[in-house]
Design a protein around this motif. Structure first.
Motif, PDB file in Angstrom:
ATOM      1  N   GLU A 113       0.833  -1.206   0.000  1.00  0.00           N
ATOM      2  CA  GLU A 113       0.000   0.000   0.000  1.00  0.00           C
ATOM      3  C   GLU A 113       0.866   1.254   0.000  1.00  0.00           C
ATOM      4  N   MET A 114       1.934   1.258   0.774  1.00  0.00           N
ATOM      5  CA  MET A 114       2.823   2.413   0.832  1.00  0.00           C
ATOM      6  C   MET A 114       3.571   2.611  -0.481  1.00  0.00           C
ATOM      7  N   VAL A 115       4.120   1.528  -1.023  1.00  0.00           N
ATOM      8  CA  VAL A 115       4.906   1.647  -2.261  1.00  0.00           C
ATOM      9  C   VAL A 115       4.022   2.048  -3.430  1.00  0.00           C
ATOM     10  N   ASP A 116       2.842   1.460  -3.541  1.00  0.00           N
ATOM     11  CA  ASP A 116       1.939   1.803  -4.642  1.00  0.00           C
ATOM     12  C   ASP A 116       1.538   3.274  -4.574  1.00  0.00           C
ATOM     13  N   SER A 117       1.224   3.764  -3.378  1.00  0.00           N
ATOM     14  CA  SER A 117       0.839   5.167  -3.215  1.00  0.00           C
ATOM     15  C   SER A 117       1.993   6.087  -3.574  1.00  0.00           C
ATOM     16  N   TYR A 118       3.168   5.772  -3.078  1.00  0.00           N
ATOM     17  CA  TYR A 118       4.341   6.621  -3.315  1.00  0.00           C
ATOM     18  C   TYR A 118       4.706   6.649  -4.797  1.00  0.00           C
ATOM     19  N   THR A 119       4.618   5.492  -5.455  1.00  0.00           N
ATOM     20  CA  THR A 119       4.973   5.416  -6.873  1.00  0.00           C
ATOM     21  C   THR A 119       4.091   6.331  -7.714  1.00  0.00           C
ATOM     22  N   THR A 120       2.791   6.284  -7.467  1.00  0.00           N
ATOM     23  CA  THR A 120       1.861   7.083  -8.270  1.00  0.00           C
ATOM     24  C   THR A 120       1.854   8.549  -7.863  1.00  0.00           C
ATOM     25  N   ASN A 121       1.827   8.809  -6.564  1.00  0.00           N
ATOM     26  CA  ASN A 121       1.596  10.178  -6.082  1.00  0.00           C
ATOM     27  C   ASN A 121       2.844  11.023  -5.925  1.00  0.00           C
ATOM     28  N   VAL A 122       4.019  10.413  -5.938  1.00  0.00           N
ATOM     29  CA  VAL A 122       5.262  11.169  -5.767  1.00  0.00           C
ATOM     30  C   VAL A 122       6.218  10.939  -6.933  1.00  0.00           C
ATOM     31  N   VAL A 123       6.531   9.673  -7.213  1.00  0.00           N
ATOM     32  CA  VAL A 123       7.490   9.382  -8.285  1.00  0.00           C
ATOM     33  C   VAL A 123       6.940   9.831  -9.637  1.00  0.00           C
ATOM     34  N   GLY A 124       5.642   9.592  -9.873  1.00  0.00           N
ATOM     35  CA  GLY A 124       5.034  10.011 -11.137  1.00  0.00           C
ATOM     36  C   GLY A 124       5.188  11.495 -11.400  1.00  0.00           C
ATOM     37  N   LEU A 187       4.881  14.603  -1.609  1.00  0.00           N
ATOM     38  CA  LEU A 187       4.634  15.400  -2.813  1.00  0.00           C
ATOM     39  C   LEU A 187       4.866  16.883  -2.527  1.00  0.00           C
ATOM     40  N   ASN A 188       4.486  17.336  -1.331  1.00  0.00           N
ATOM     41  CA  ASN A 188       4.722  18.735  -0.975  1.00  0.00           C
ATOM     42  C   ASN A 188       6.214  19.053  -0.936  1.00  0.00           C
ATOM     43  N   MET A 189       7.026  18.123  -0.437  1.00  0.00           N
ATOM     44  CA  MET A 189       8.470  18.340  -0.439  1.00  0.00           C
ATOM     45  C   MET A 189       8.999  18.366  -1.869  1.00  0.00           C
ATOM     46  N   LEU A 190       8.429  17.521  -2.737  1.00  0.00           N
ATOM     47  CA  LEU A 190       8.800  17.585  -4.147  1.00  0.00           C
ATOM     48  C   LEU A 190       8.495  18.967  -4.709  1.00  0.00           C
ATOM     49  N   THR A 191       7.343  19.510  -4.353  1.00  0.00           N
ATOM     50  CA  THR A 191       6.989  20.856  -4.804  1.00  0.00           C
ATOM     51  C   THR A 191       8.024  21.870  -4.342  1.00  0.00           C
ATOM     52  N   ARG A 192       8.430  21.793  -3.075  1.00  0.00           N
ATOM     53  CA  ARG A 192       9.427  22.721  -2.548  1.00  0.00           C
ATOM     54  C   ARG A 192      10.762  22.574  -3.269  1.00  0.00           C
ATOM     55  N   CYS A 193      11.182  21.339  -3.483  1.00  0.00           N
ATOM     56  CA  CYS A 193      12.456  21.097  -4.167  1.00  0.00           C
ATOM     57  C   CYS A 193      12.423  21.617  -5.599  1.00  0.00           C
ATOM     58  N   LEU A 194      11.357  21.304  -6.318  1.00  0.00           N
ATOM     59  CA  LEU A 194      11.248  21.760  -7.698  1.00  0.00           C
ATOM     60  C   LEU A 194      11.173  23.280  -7.777  1.00  0.00           C
ATOM     61  N   ALA A 195      10.453  23.892  -6.817  1.00  0.00           N
ATOM     62  CA  ALA A 195      10.338  25.347  -6.811  1.00  0.00           C
ATOM     63  C   ALA A 195      11.709  25.999  -6.696  1.00  0.00           C
ATOM     64  N   GLU A 196      12.574  25.444  -5.850  1.00  0.00           N
ATOM     65  CA  GLU A 196      13.926  25.991  -5.707  1.00  0.00           C
ATOM     66  C   GLU A 196      14.776  25.668  -6.925  1.00  0.00           C
ATOM     67  N   ASP A 197      14.689  24.440  -7.400  1.00  0.00           N
ATOM     68  CA  ASP A 197      15.506  23.991  -8.529  1.00  0.00           C
ATOM     69  C   ASP A 197      15.157  24.733  -9.819  1.00  0.00           C
ATOM     70  N   PHE A 198      13.865  24.959 -10.040  1.00  0.00           N
ATOM     71  CA  PHE A 198      13.408  25.551 -11.302  1.00  0.00           C
ATOM     72  C   PHE A 198      13.283  27.071 -11.247  1.00  0.00           C
ATOM     73  N   ARG A 199      13.573  27.645 -10.085  1.00  0.00           N
ATOM     74  CA  ARG A 199      13.466  29.109  -9.963  1.00  0.00           C
ATOM     75  C   ARG A 199      14.376  29.805 -10.975  1.00  0.00           C
ATOM     76  N   LYS A 200      15.555  29.249 -11.166  1.00  0.00           N
ATOM     77  CA  LYS A 200      16.511  29.835 -12.102  1.00  0.00           C
ATOM     78  C   LYS A 200      15.996  29.825 -13.532  1.00  0.00           C
ATOM     79  N   ASP A 201      15.056  28.930 -13.819  1.00  0.00           N
ATOM     80  CA  ASP A 201      14.484  28.819 -15.164  1.00  0.00           C
ATOM     81  C   ASP A 201      13.206  29.638 -15.322  1.00  0.00           C
ATOM     82  N   GLY A 202      12.786  30.301 -14.249  1.00  0.00           N
ATOM     83  CA  GLY A 202      11.551  31.077 -14.303  1.00  0.00           C
ATOM     84  C   GLY A 202      10.299  30.236 -14.280  1.00  0.00           C
TER      85      GLY A 202
END
Length: 258
Positions: A113-124, A187-202
């Motif tokens: 249950e944990m792996v299936d949720s993480y795969t779809t909701n975070v890795v995807g 997923l929220n941490m992914l959002t934070r990471c991407l926001a910092e990583d992609f800030r340079k790209d606008g």
């Protein structure tokens, strides 16, 4: 609401519920996006009939894309297809809506249950951002002097109030949902990471809680219709600015603490 949300948008999980309603409302905007890419796992299956009918009605605007967010190969192929359809332009907006809700108390929750949720909701969503990043950068380059917005471009990850660690004590016992809560917090941490990583790209990146919605996932007791939720979501998306990048907002534009 802004008169036009953006020139091109990809919506994942678009064959039902919130995703399907997003496609409906986006194409009905006074100035709808020129390209709406509606991603779903099985475009030819019975659950995608309404989406196919909508695409048939709006040929040249809606493109149904085979997109299984659990499959890296499917994501890569989808990015290639979208690129070919854009004819040299970039992709303005991605709405990572595809997700699963595997409810479960601690007793009911195991590794699967944990792996299936993480795969779809975070890795995807992570792989979507990774594979479509070049197209987002191409869209950003079209507006080099503009501030961040959903046109310049942006990624919106559909999250939930139940992901909030701060708010957990007030709603945990109504909805324990270990797999769903934990992977959406990731997923929220992914959002934070991407926001910092992609800030340079606008590129703006934000998480959005659609509310408790009357869908197959949300159940019949939910107070919001898909139309009400999506109408609010679109208003919020069109109003996003640089200050919202890396935050979690609800469908009414209210900030939700991590």
């Amino acid at each position: 609401m802004a008169s036009v949300i953006c020139d091109s948008v990809l919506v994942t999980g678009s064959n039902r519920g919130i995703g399907l309603e997003l496609v409906h409302q986006l194409v009905d905007l006074p100035k709808s996006p020129g390209h709406i890419f509606a991603g779903c796992r099985d475009p030819g299956g019975p659950k995608a009939q309404e989406l196919r009918d909508l695409a048939q009605k709006h040929q040249g605007v809606i493109t149904v894309v085979q997109l299984d967010t659990d499959s890296p190969d499917s994501i890569k192929e989808a990015s290639n297809l979208v690129e070919s359809k854009l004819n040299g332009k970039g992709l303005n907006l991605i709405i990572n809506n595809a997700g699963v809700n595997i409810p479960g108390s601690l007793v009911e929750t195991g590794k699967k249950e944990m792996v299936d949720s993480y795969t779809t909701n975070v890795v995807g969503p992570m792989l979507i951002a990774k594979n479509f990043h070049p197209l987002l950068c191409k869209a950003a380059a079209q507006f080099p002097q503009s501030s961040m917005s959903c046109s310049r471009p942006a990624i919106v990850n559909v999250s939930t109030l139940l992901s909030s660690i701060t708010r957990c004590p007030e709603n945990f016992y109504r909805s324990p949902m270990y797999p769903y809560r934990i992977c959406k917090a990731a997923l929220n941490m992914l959002t934070r990471c991407l926001a910092e990583d992609f800030r340079k790209d606008g590129i703006l990146v934000a998480s959005l809680h659609p509310g408790w919605v009357r869908t197959e996932m949300g159940g019949p007791q939910a107070p919001l219709t898909t139309a009400e939720s999506v109408s609010g979501m679109i208003k919020v998306i069109t109003s996003l600015t640089e200050k919202d990048s890396g935050t979690l907002l609800d469908w009414e534009g209210k900030n939700i603490p991590w």
